[in-house]
Write an enzyme that holds these catalytic residues in place. Structure first.
Site, PDB file in Angstrom:
ATOM      1  N   GLU A 189     -11.797  -3.322  -2.995  1.00  0.00           N
ATOM      2  CA  GLU A 189     -10.868  -2.624  -3.442  1.00  0.00           C
ATOM      3  C   GLU A 189     -10.901  -2.063  -4.854  1.00  0.00           C
ATOM      4  OE1 GLU A 189      -6.967  -3.106  -1.079  1.00  0.00           O
ATOM      5  OE2 GLU A 189      -8.256  -4.512  -0.100  1.00  0.00           O
ATOM      6  N   HIS A 206       0.897  -1.015   0.550  1.00  0.00           N
ATOM      7  CA  HIS A 206       0.634   0.302   0.089  1.00  0.00           C
ATOM      8  C   HIS A 206       0.739   1.113   0.130  1.00  0.00           C
ATOM      9  CE1 HIS A 206      -3.331  -2.710   0.435  1.00  0.00           C
ATOM     10  NE2 HIS A 206      -3.769  -2.372   1.701  1.00  0.00           N
ATOM     11  N   ASP A 237      -8.341 -12.766  -0.482  1.00  0.00           N
ATOM     12  CA  ASP A 237      -7.064 -11.657  -0.618  1.00  0.00           C
ATOM     13  C   ASP A 237      -6.736 -11.153  -2.255  1.00  0.00           C
ATOM     14  OD1 ASP A 237      -6.331  -9.047   0.210  1.00  0.00           O
ATOM     15  OD2 ASP A 237      -4.119 -10.219   1.893  1.00  0.00           O
ATOM     16  N   HIS A 289     -10.396   2.248   1.284  1.00  0.00           N
ATOM     17  CA  HIS A 289      -9.786   0.682   1.548  1.00  0.00           C
ATOM     18  C   HIS A 289     -10.874   0.408   3.407  1.00  0.00           C
ATOM     19  CE1 HIS A 289      -7.970  -2.252   3.627  1.00  0.00           C
ATOM     20  NE2 HIS A 289      -6.816  -2.598   2.780  1.00  0.00           N
TER      21      HIS A 289
END
Length: 348
Positions: free
Chosen positions: A313, A105, A252, A179
């Site tokens: 996201e 990130h 994920d 997020h």
């Protein structure tokens, strides 16, 4: 519509502003100019109860000490960058290694930790909160002075529209997202395991052992990654699929979207009756089901735990900087980066 402005806290001698917007149709959103964090979204369930549906805190100390990117803008790059480095035109750029050997990130001092400039514009049926930030050349290892603007538009249709714009004076990479962790049960009454998700997606990106997308697209057909007709989150959490086990039980993963701006992402909780429809111009959405949420802190009186929230996201596929088969996150000098995602909050 109504706006309440206030001071959320302070950081390094600078006040952090808060904005609470109330629509005429019973939605309330609160955000702060630290990380552009959305701290609360209150919407009604089918019984008319107004409750919060995102994970967040009420103090700066909690965000600084505990937050796993709750509600913030991620940049300069969303997701993991392999070996915390990338190459542009033969020049190698080194980034902070804040996720094992990889960059996550954008680094520990990414956009989520910046205090942005902010302003508000009130119109009859919508309110715009504009956040702006200039990331200097070399910040967290990225080239170019990057001017970034993020606008949160809240309207009387109970929609949140996030508009992103960026421009750099040098060739660089940019891949922004929000997020927020959603939990439609209201005030964290339950985990998201029985939330139902629908994605217009035929394929997702395989992850390697350090959770880096390999560039290989795996078909969703016949797997717990098939959300085309709807699937509850617990099915992936309990699955023996090697890709769900790899990320700690759950998801994920970047899903490649078949459609844009056509209600391509739908999340619903049948018990509360709440539903979110997400439309974006981005090619991908990363589904993260809170597999790594820790339990050593509370979230507004509720013990944090795995799967207490999930993220959707919208972005370009992570780590695909120079990959020929995917949209690149490379931004040429003086080129304008633009993208937009809309969240519609309704009832089933």
């Amino acid at each position: 519509m109504e706006v309440i402005e206030g001071v959320f806290g302070s950081l390094n001698g600078r006040n952090v502003k808060s904005y609470t917007i109330k629509t005429d149709n019973g939605m309330e959103l609160t955000c702060i100019d630290y990380g552009c964090i959305i701290t609360k979204i209150n919407v009604r369930d089918r019984e008319g109860n107004l409750e919060n549906i995102v994970l967040g805190f009420d103090t700066m100390d909690e965000y600084i000490n505990y937050s796993p990117y709750f509600g913030c803008i991620i940049g300069r790059t969303a997701g993991r960058t392999e070996n915390a480095s990338f190459e542009l035109d033969g020049v190698s750029y080194e980034l902070p290694k804040n996720d094992g050997i990889n960059n996550l990130h954008g680094g520990p001092h990414g956009f989520h930790n910046a205090i942005w400039d902010s302003s508000i514009e009130i119109q009859e049926n919508e309110i715009n909160i504009t956040f702006s930030y200039t990331s200097p050349d070399g910040e967290e290892g990225f080239p170019g002075n990057l001017q970034v603007t993020v606008i949160y538009t809240i309207n009387n249709a109970n929609e949140l529209i996030i508009s992103y714009r960026a421009k750099s004076d040098k060739k660089t990479i940019v891949n922004l997202t929000n997020h927020s962790y959603f939990n439609l049960s209201g005030n964290l009454k339950r985990t998201v395991l029985h939330h139902e998700l629908m994605l217009k997606s035929d394929g997702f990106l395989e992850l390697d052992s350090s959770l880096i997308p390999t560039g290989k697209v795996l078909p969703v057909e016949g797997t717990v990654f098939d959300f085309r007709k709807g699937r509850q989150i617990w099915q992936g959490v309990e699955s023996e699929h090697p890709q769900t086990k790899l990320v700690g039980g759950g998801y994920d993963h970047p899903f490649l979207l078949n459609a844009n701006n056509q209600k391509e992402i739908t999340l619903l909780d049948r018990e509360s009756g709440r539903k979110i429809e997400i439309e974006t111009d981005e090619p991908c959405v990363v589904l993260y089901t809170g597999n790594m949420l820790e339990d050593h802190y509370e979230i507004r009186g509720t013990q944090s735990q795995k799967h207490l929230g999930l993220c959707l996201e919208t972005q370009k596929p992570p780590n695909m900087i120079n990959h020929p088969n995917f949209p690149s996150s490379v931004l040429e000098a003086n080129q304008v980066y633009r993208t937009k995602t809309k969240y519609s909050f309704t009832l089933i």
